[in-house]
Write a protein that holds these residues in place. Structure first.
Motif, PDB file in Angstrom:
ATOM      1  N   LEU A 104      -1.966  -4.091  -6.089  1.00  0.00           N
ATOM      2  CA  LEU A 104      -3.300  -3.506  -6.195  1.00  0.00           C
ATOM      3  C   LEU A 104      -4.070  -3.999  -7.416  1.00  0.00           C
ATOM      4  O   LEU A 104      -5.131  -3.464  -7.742  1.00  0.00           O
ATOM      5  CB  LEU A 104      -3.199  -1.972  -6.211  1.00  0.00           C
ATOM      6  CG  LEU A 104      -2.779  -1.342  -4.886  1.00  0.00           C
ATOM      7  CD1 LEU A 104      -2.801   0.177  -4.970  1.00  0.00           C
ATOM      8  CD2 LEU A 104      -3.673  -1.812  -3.748  1.00  0.00           C
ATOM      9  N   LEU A 113      -8.631  -1.681  -0.068  1.00  0.00           N
ATOM     10  CA  LEU A 113      -8.299  -0.268  -0.233  1.00  0.00           C
ATOM     11  C   LEU A 113      -9.546   0.539  -0.570  1.00  0.00           C
ATOM     12  O   LEU A 113      -9.779   1.623  -0.001  1.00  0.00           O
ATOM     13  CB  LEU A 113      -7.254  -0.101  -1.338  1.00  0.00           C
ATOM     14  CG  LEU A 113      -6.884   1.337  -1.698  1.00  0.00           C
ATOM     15  CD1 LEU A 113      -6.237   2.055  -0.516  1.00  0.00           C
ATOM     16  CD2 LEU A 113      -5.960   1.376  -2.911  1.00  0.00           C
ATOM     17  N   ASP A 114     -10.368   0.016  -1.458  1.00  0.00           N
ATOM     18  CA  ASP A 114     -11.580   0.718  -1.873  1.00  0.00           C
ATOM     19  C   ASP A 114     -12.532   0.901  -0.693  1.00  0.00           C
ATOM     20  O   ASP A 114     -13.133   1.966  -0.507  1.00  0.00           O
ATOM     21  CB  ASP A 114     -12.264  -0.075  -3.000  1.00  0.00           C
ATOM     22  CG  ASP A 114     -13.359   0.722  -3.682  1.00  0.00           C
ATOM     23  OD1 ASP A 114     -13.065   1.817  -4.179  1.00  0.00           O
ATOM     24  OD2 ASP A 114     -14.511   0.246  -3.704  1.00  0.00           O
ATOM     25  N   ILE A 132      -0.607  11.668  -1.523  1.00  0.00           N
ATOM     26  CA  ILE A 132      -0.005  10.337  -1.468  1.00  0.00           C
ATOM     27  C   ILE A 132       1.468  10.494  -1.128  1.00  0.00           C
ATOM     28  O   ILE A 132       2.193  11.237  -1.793  1.00  0.00           O
ATOM     29  CB  ILE A 132      -0.160   9.595  -2.813  1.00  0.00           C
ATOM     30  CG1 ILE A 132      -1.646   9.296  -3.068  1.00  0.00           C
ATOM     31  CG2 ILE A 132       0.649   8.304  -2.820  1.00  0.00           C
ATOM     32  CD1 ILE A 132      -1.907   8.572  -4.364  1.00  0.00           C
ATOM     33  N   ALA A 147      -2.153   3.193  -7.071  1.00  0.00           N
ATOM     34  CA  ALA A 147      -3.145   3.890  -6.244  1.00  0.00           C
ATOM     35  C   ALA A 147      -3.580   5.204  -6.898  1.00  0.00           C
ATOM     36  O   ALA A 147      -4.771   5.545  -6.902  1.00  0.00           O
ATOM     37  CB  ALA A 147      -2.579   4.152  -4.850  1.00  0.00           C
TER      38      ALA A 147
END
Length: 474
Positions: A104, A113-114, A132, A147
């Motif tokens: 990441l 991911l964003d 998560i 994350a």
């Protein structure tokens, strides 16, 4: 005119067990749309009954991948595939914390991911926070840690509850290298996740986090195989579905942040989980009867690989009991009968639970929730249950009828426990014996001996949070 080349690809056959499950619920039309069978008045899908409950067509011991039973279509923007690592095999594995963390840091994965995150966040009317679920024993502990860091930076003030999943001890005893990696990844994961999350809870059927783990935990009314992820994941999912009830129901006044604040005061960011699957109740019993019968023993089986927590100090706890008929919540004794305990004088099930935990640990802050809805265990839930259980998961006095269990009552708990002092301390002791230079994957990902020394300090500091003091109400 150019040549036209046609490429055909053979469709991989669907798991026959999944086909059998789907056939009971509907059919796939010619345009690829799933048509759900409806009941005559058109109000919903046909409920599965005992007569139509699908039978397994393949041995459950051959089931390795959770997606074999995925009956929900995932939105394409909910999936982000890490292409640079293999899921299985001998090479190219995501096996170290630093490898996962570096994923990441790469712009393409970070942007992907964003993008997916914002797609869903913008649809939320009220964003409580984020859950998560990540493996702690491999490189995904690093993915999860990074994350949570990104979420904390962008959504400060929202709840971040992290569940760190660990395998049982079954596959590690004959693979020393994987066992060492599990120890390192778990330690790095717990420290980094606790720094960025509102709450972190390890989930495992293993007995401990050490290099020589204890045997898998035991449930009196379950017959499960700790070597099968299919079995283990079902049990952990049952516990997870239960303990998260307080902030998932519209009727509940508790939010993710409020639950985390109650459990993680004074730096105690790591909590333990436990569950009674199923909650032991005889059809003729009431909830007060069942709790009195338990005596002073801990009413749940530990699920955080922290050893037996019976007799250890608890600082705060959140307890959920689900699946008991309302008529069982309070005493069913005839008026005028002497009461066996103070629990039998309570007028509501919530009062019974609150009174019980007040008696067990008077100085502990407890939050209890009572839910009527049981946990459904229809296929594809594995057949784990003792023959002594009824279809509703109650302990039968009469001989078994042979009917499959369809639902069960479950008691689940999250605890800030003093047992974590020894668990985290023992983890640090085992790490002091390791020379990180012997493990190439950690060095290749940029982790140095100095990082391990810092990790040990952080682990000791985290362990000390669970030492001294009795509870939040001291």
């Amino acid at each position: 005119m150019g040549k036209l080349t046609t490429h055909t690809e053979e469709v991989y056959p669907k798991n026959p067990y999944l086909q059998d499950l789907l056939s009971a619920e509907g059919s796939l039309s010619s345009d690829g749309v799933w048509k759900v069978k409806v009941i005559p008045n058109g109000k919903g899908p046909t409920p599965l009954t005992t007569a139509t409950t699908p039978k397994p067509l393949i041995p459950t011991e051959n089931i390795r991948v959770w997606s074999d039973f995925l009956r929900v279509h995932l939105h394409p923007r909910s999936i982000c595939v890490i292409q640079k690592y293999n899921h299985d095999g001998e090479a190219g594995l995501l096996e170290a914390f630093g490898q996962g963390e570096s994923v990441l840091k790469e712009p393409r994965y970070l942007e992907e991911l964003d993008d997916r995150l914002h797609f869903y966040v913008e649809e939320c009317d009220y964003l409580q926070g984020f859950q998560i679920l990540c493996d702690l024993h491999d490189g995904f502990s690093g993915v999860g840690a990074k994350a949570t860091e990104l979420l904390q930076d962008e959504y400060s003030g929202r709840g971040i509850i992290t569940w760190g999943l660990l395998p049982g001890p079954y596959s590690l005893q004959q693979e020393p290298q994987k066992n060492i990696y599990r120890l390192l990844n778990t330690a790095f994961g717990l420290v980094h996740l606790s720094a960025q999350s509102s709450l972190v809870c390890p989930l495992s059927l293993g007995g401990s986090l050490g290099l020589r783990p204890d045997p898998p935990v035991n449930f009196p009314h379950l017959h499960y195989d700790a070597t099968l992820p299919f079995h283990c994941s079902a049990i952990l999912a049952t516990a997870l579905d239960t303990v998260t009830v307080p902030y998932r129901l519209h009727s509940s006044p508790v939010s993710m942040v409020q639950l985390a604040d109650m459990l993680t005061f004074s730096g105690k960011k790591v909590v333990t989980a436990g569950a009674a699957i199923p909650f032991p109740l005889v059809p003729s019993q009431s909830l007060p009867d069942a709790l009195v019968q338990l005596g002073g023993t801990t009413p749940w089986t530990p699920l955080s690989a922290c050893g037996d927590t019976c007799g250890t100090r608890c600082f705060a706890q959140s307890v959920v009991l689900r699946g008991l008929d309302r008529a069982c919540h309070t005493s069913q004794l005839t008026p005028g009968t002497p009461l066996p305990s103070r629990l039998h004088a309570c007028t509501t099930g919530e009062e019974v639970l609150a009174q019980y935990f007040q008696q067990q640990q008077p100085r502990v802050r407890s939050s209890s929730h009572l839910l009527l809805t049981p946990c459904k265990v229809l296929p594809p839930y594995p057949c784990l249950f003792s023959s002594s259980l009824s279809q509703q998961g109650l302990i039968q006095d009469d001989p078994p009828t042979g009917a499959a269990v369809e639902s069960i009552p479950v008691l689940g708990a999250l605890c800030s426990s003093a047992s974590l002092n020894q668990t985290l301390g023992d983890l640090a002791k085992e790490l002091t014996k390791l020379d990180l230079r012997r493990w190439a994957s950690f060095m290749d990902a940029g982790v140095e001996q100095g990082d391990l020394e810092e990790l040990l300090q952080d682990l000791h500091s985290l362990a000390q949070c669970y030492q001294g003091g009795d509870s939040l109400v001291d």
